[in-house]
Each structure stands twice: as structure tokens, then as C-alpha cells.
Write an enzyme that holds these catalytic residues in place. Structure first.
Site, PDB file in Angstrom:
ATOM      1  N   LYS A 117     -13.017  -8.328  -7.312  1.00  0.00           N
ATOM      2  CA  LYS A 117     -14.047  -8.583  -6.291  1.00  0.00           C
ATOM      3  C   LYS A 117     -14.872  -7.322  -6.047  1.00  0.00           C
ATOM      4  O   LYS A 117     -14.388  -6.214  -6.268  1.00  0.00           O
ATOM      5  CB  LYS A 117     -13.422  -9.119  -5.007  1.00  0.00           C
ATOM      6  CG  LYS A 117     -12.955  -8.085  -4.006  1.00  0.00           C
ATOM      7  CD  LYS A 117     -12.535  -8.782  -2.705  1.00  0.00           C
ATOM      8  CE  LYS A 117     -12.065  -7.747  -1.697  1.00  0.00           C
ATOM      9  NZ  LYS A 117     -13.040  -7.426  -0.682  1.00  0.00           N
ATOM     10  N   LYS A 173     -16.333  -2.112  -1.285  1.00  0.00           N
ATOM     11  CA  LYS A 173     -17.045  -0.888  -0.892  1.00  0.00           C
ATOM     12  C   LYS A 173     -16.373   0.373  -1.382  1.00  0.00           C
ATOM     13  O   LYS A 173     -17.023   1.385  -1.588  1.00  0.00           O
ATOM     14  CB  LYS A 173     -17.283  -0.746   0.613  1.00  0.00           C
ATOM     15  CG  LYS A 173     -16.501  -1.574   1.544  1.00  0.00           C
ATOM     16  CD  LYS A 173     -16.766  -1.173   2.987  1.00  0.00           C
ATOM     17  CE  LYS A 173     -16.383  -2.298   3.899  1.00  0.00           C
ATOM     18  NZ  LYS A 173     -14.924  -2.522   3.947  1.00  0.00           N
ATOM     19  N   LYS A 176       0.823  -1.222   0.000  1.00  0.00           N
ATOM     20  CA  LYS A 176       0.000   0.000   0.000  1.00  0.00           C
ATOM     21  C   LYS A 176       0.848   1.259   0.000  1.00  0.00           C
ATOM     22  O   LYS A 176       0.428   2.301  -0.501  1.00  0.00           O
ATOM     23  CB  LYS A 176      -0.956  -0.007   1.193  1.00  0.00           C
ATOM     24  CG  LYS A 176      -2.071  -1.016   1.047  1.00  0.00           C
ATOM     25  CD  LYS A 176      -3.180  -0.749   2.052  1.00  0.00           C
ATOM     26  CE  LYS A 176      -4.375  -1.640   1.777  1.00  0.00           C
ATOM     27  NZ  LYS A 176      -5.381  -1.580   2.825  1.00  0.00           N
TER      28      LYS A 176
HETATM   29  N1  AQP Z   1     -16.654  -9.254  -2.548  1.00  0.00           N
HETATM   30  C1  AQP Z   1     -16.660  -9.922  -1.388  1.00  0.00           C
HETATM   31  N2  AQP Z   1     -17.142 -11.183  -1.341  1.00  0.00           N
HETATM   32  C2  AQP Z   1     -17.171 -11.862  -0.156  1.00  0.00           C
HETATM   33  N3  AQP Z   1     -16.748 -11.341   1.021  1.00  0.00           N
HETATM   34  C3  AQP Z   1     -16.290 -10.090   1.012  1.00  0.00           C
HETATM   35  N4  AQP Z   1     -15.805  -9.278   1.997  1.00  0.00           N
HETATM   36  C4  AQP Z   1     -15.436  -8.094   1.453  1.00  0.00           C
HETATM   37  N5  AQP Z   1     -15.695  -8.075   0.134  1.00  0.00           N
HETATM   38  C5  AQP Z   1     -16.209  -9.316  -0.178  1.00  0.00           C
HETATM   39  C6  AQP Z   1     -15.727  -9.644   3.425  1.00  0.00           C
HETATM   40  O1  AQP Z   1     -16.370  -8.607   4.172  1.00  0.00           O
HETATM   41  C7  AQP Z   1     -15.770  -8.530   5.474  1.00  0.00           C
HETATM   42  C8  AQP Z   1     -15.502  -7.107   5.868  1.00  0.00           C
HETATM   43  O2  AQP Z   1     -14.618  -6.540   4.948  1.00  0.00           O
HETATM   44  P1  AQP Z   1     -13.548  -5.453   5.411  1.00  0.00           P
HETATM   45  O3  AQP Z   1     -14.263  -4.224   5.794  1.00  0.00           O
HETATM   46  O4  AQP Z   1     -12.668  -6.056   6.431  1.00  0.00           O
HETATM   47  O5  AQP Z   1     -12.649  -5.122   4.174  1.00  0.00           O
HETATM   48  P2  AQP Z   1     -12.480  -5.719   2.737  1.00  0.00           P
HETATM   49  O6  AQP Z   1     -12.381  -7.199   2.740  1.00  0.00           O
HETATM   50  O7  AQP Z   1     -11.334  -4.983   2.126  1.00  0.00           O
HETATM   51  O8  AQP Z   1     -13.864  -5.296   2.077  1.00  0.00           O
HETATM   52  P3  AQP Z   1     -14.122  -4.339   0.848  1.00  0.00           P
HETATM   53  O9  AQP Z   1     -15.604  -4.183   0.743  1.00  0.00           O
HETATM   54  O10 AQP Z   1     -13.398  -4.835  -0.353  1.00  0.00           O
HETATM   55  O11 AQP Z   1     -13.518  -2.950   1.331  1.00  0.00           O
HETATM   56  P4  AQP Z   1     -12.396  -2.024   0.686  1.00  0.00           P
HETATM   57  O12 AQP Z   1     -12.999  -1.472  -0.562  1.00  0.00           O
HETATM   58  O13 AQP Z   1     -12.125  -0.988   1.712  1.00  0.00           O
HETATM   59  O14 AQP Z   1     -11.195  -2.896   0.408  1.00  0.00           O
HETATM   60  C9  AQP Z   1     -14.506  -9.372   5.419  1.00  0.00           C
HETATM   61  O15 AQP Z   1     -14.735 -10.579   6.122  1.00  0.00           O
HETATM   62  C10 AQP Z   1     -14.297  -9.630   3.942  1.00  0.00           C
HETATM   63  O16 AQP Z   1     -13.664 -10.883   3.685  1.00  0.00           O
END
Ligand code: AQP
Length: 321
Positions: free
Chosen positions: A189, A192, A108
Site C-alpha cells: 500500500k 507516508k 513492531k
Molecule cells: N494507501 C492507502 N489507501 C487508502 N487509505 C489509506 N490510509 C493510509 N494509507 C492509505 C488511511 O489514511 C488514514 C490516516 O492514516 P494513519 O496516519 O492513521 O496511518 P497509516 O494507515 O499507517 O497511514 P500510512 O500513510 O501508511 O502511514 P505509515 O507510513 O506511518 O504507516 C487512515 O484512515 C488510513 O486507513
């Protein structure tokens, strides 16, 4: 046995967060498990304070609306005093080399100007999240595994140096679940914080918007509806449908003769899955006093759970009372 999981308010909660994590937390969690909104973790790069506050409230409301018992949920920053103190103790237990070795930091920070120091130190804060609550297991994906290993190392080192205070946590792989992909670009994937949200279904989206996003999902030019993981667009739609229906993608594929019909089926399944959550979360967000009451109660319980570990740690390192 305590399991600890968090969600970072880096954007609005999306369908992947729900199907891949929150749904399981709500249905399979035990009374000892803890789920938290990790708002302090959302500050390791440029952030907007008003947005952070709003997203934190939204995520708290979604966790509760999804059925996680309110007594298992808290907001990380409500424990800033405890986590700040414990982070310091753990920074004094961690070496610079250990923190700088974290792959996520290296990736990062690469090529980024003005990297916040917190990007380097947040795995130590994460260790504080875990160790304060005495978590035995931390379900994480591959990208976070190294951070849980660090928490494990710090717990063992602290216990051996100063005295037994911390439970030594274990990283566990969450059970294989839906890995939801972006509807507009199924090679990546669903996330958010994706800039272009055309392919991201947010849990609180209005039903009409959900339908529109799903109708525009990228598929391919094959004519038949079959489940084939090598065809990411249609496979994603079938996996989403299967996750909503509690079925397998292979079996739900048999119900549809065209992509048009499949998309209608997926849209209805997603709208109906999210409807009760959207309605309950909306109710909570329209009642800030109730949301605040739930938040305060969660903070009080989480603080109380960790208090004795923090006091013991401070005392053993030669500080506090
Ligand atoms: N696309 C996905 N499919 C299945 N599981 C998902 N998770 C995230 N995206 C998917 C699961 O959601 C939980 C919380 O996520 P997080 O806030 O810890 O961060 P992340 O995995 O980085 O989620 P995002 O939505 O992709 O956020 P950003 O955009 O900030 O990187 C976790 O258990 C994750 O596995």
C-alpha cells in the site's frame, strides 16, 4: 453521535491518506465529528523533533485545506495535560497482560533493539484520545481494531468500578474506499513513511512531480486497458482515477486504449484533485499566524469538550478536587 479519526505525522500526507480517509472526512463528516493530528503517536519509535513539528503543521494545514471545518480539527499534543492525566488513570485501569497482548506491539517490537516503553503503552493513550472526547464510533482498519476494543474494555471497567463517566466506544470499519497502492511496487500500500518515495504521490507535491511519478508507475505487459483486480499495477491506476472522478474503475477503463494514455489521464485527474488542496494548504503554511490561530481555537474546543470527563474521572478515583 461523535466519530473520532486521526492521522499520524509519520511522514508527508500521501494520496492514499487523502482518497482513503481525508476526502471522506471532509465530505461526510458531521458537526459532532472530530479529526486530529496524532503527533504523540508518532513518537513511539525514533523520531526527529524538527521533522515532527513540521509534519504536524503540514497535516493540520492539509486537513483544513481539504475542507474539514476548522472547528472539528485539533492537534493531539495541544491536549498533553488532559491526555497525560487521563492516560495515567487508564494505565491504572489496564492490566499489563492486556497491553502486552496487543498484536501490533508484538509485531513492531519483534527483533527491535531499544523498544520504547511508549510502543507498549500507546494503545492506552489512544484509549484516552477516544474516551476524553466521548467518541461513540472510531472508524479503523483491521490493524487498529484491537486498540479500540481495549478502549472499550477500559471504559466499561472504569464505569463499573468507579462510576459512569465514559461513553463506551465502538470500532467501525470505514466504508470501503480506495486502498491506494504504491505506484512503484503495487504489491504494497502507498504509505507516508515508505523509504523510497518514487511510487508515493504526496498531496503537496508539485504538479510536474506528480505527473512524473504517475508516468513511471509500474503496469504489466498486457495490451488492453481493463479493470482486473488481479493485475495490481493497472488496477491501482484505474482505482485512483475512479476515486478522483467519483466513478467506477470498470467504467473509466473504457475511456483509454493504452497504458500511456491511461497514465496521462490519471496524472491530470490527480493533479486537478490535489490542486485546490495544495493551494489552500500552501496559503496556510505561508501564514503561520493564521495556522496558529486555527490550531489554538481547535485545541481550546477539544479541551473544553473533554474537561468534565477528566475531572469526573480524577474525582472518582480519589484524586483531584
Ligand atoms: N494507501 C492507502 N489507501 C487508502 N487509505 C489509506 N490510509 C493510509 N494509507 C492509505 C488511511 O489514511 C488514514 C490516516 O492514516 P494513519 O496516519 O492513521 O496511518 P497509516 O494507515 O499507517 O497511514 P500510512 O500513510 O501508511 O502511514 P505509515 O507510513 O506511518 O504507516 C487512515 O484512515 C488510513 O486507513
Amino acid at each position: 453521535m461523535t466519530r473520532l479519526s486521526g492521522i499520524t505525522p509519520s511522514g508527508r500526507v500521501q494520496l492514499g491518506n487523502y482518497l482513503g480517509a481525508i476526502q471522506r472526512w471532509a465530505s461526510q463528516g458531521t458537526a459532532d465529528d472530530l479529526y486530529f493530528v496524532s503527533d504523540l503517536h508518532a513518537m513511539t519509535s525514533t523520531h526527529n523533533p524538527a521533522m515532527l513539528r513540521a509534519l504536524t503543521g503540514e497535516q493540520l494545514a492539509v486537513l483544513i485545506a481539504a475542507g474539514i471545518p476548522a472547528e472539528s480539527v485539533f492537534v493531539q499534543s495541544d491536549l498533553t495535560r488532559e491526555l497525560g492525566a487521563l492516560s495515567w488513570v487508564l494505565e491504572c485501569t489496564c492490566t499489563f497482560g492486556e497491553a502486552a497482548r496487543m498484536i501490533q506491539f508484538k509485531e513492531k517490537a519483534k527483533g527491535q533493539a531499544g523498544v520504547r516503553l511508549s510502543l507498549l503503552t500507546y494503545p492506552v493513550l489512544m484509549a484516552a484520545d477516544i474516551l476524553l472526547q466521548g467518541a461513540d464510533e472510531v472508524p479503523v482498519g483491521a490493524d487498529q481494531r484491537q486498540h479500540v476494543e481495549l478502549a472499550r474494555t477500559l471504559a466499561k471497567r472504569f464505569n463499573a468500578t468507579y462510576g459512569e463517566v465514559f461513553t463506551v466506544p465502538r470500532a467501525v470499519l470505514p466504508p470501503a474506499g480506495a486502498r491506494v497502492r504504491d505506484l512503484a511496487d503495487p504489491a504494497r500500500k502507498m504509505s507516508k513513511s515508505t523509504r523510497d518515495s518514487a511510487g508515493v504521490v504526496f498531496v503537496l507535491d508539485e504538479p510536474e512531480l506528480v505527473r512524473r511519478k504517475i508516468r513511471r508507475a509500474v503496469t504489466d505487459d498486457a495490451r488492453s486497458v481493463e479493470y482486473d483486480p488481479r493485475r495490481p499495477g493497472p488496477a491501482n491506476l484505474l482505482e485512483i482515477l475512479a476515486a478522483c472522478a467519483g466513478d467506477t474503475p470498470e467504467r473509466v477503463a473504457g475511456d483509454y486504449g493504452s497504458y500511456g494514455a491511461l497514465k496521462e489521464g490519471v496524472a491530470e485527474a490527480v493533479v486537478e484533485t490535489l490542486r485546490p488542496i495544495r493551494e489552500r494548504a500552501g496559503g496556510l503554511l505561508d501564514d503561520p499566524a493564521e495556522l496558529e490561530r486555527v490550531r489554538k481555537a481547535g485545541a481550546a474546543r477539544a479541551t473544553q469538550r473533554g474537561e468534565h470527563r477528566l475531572h469526573s474521572a480524577l474525582r472518582l478515583v480519589g484524586t483531584g478536587h
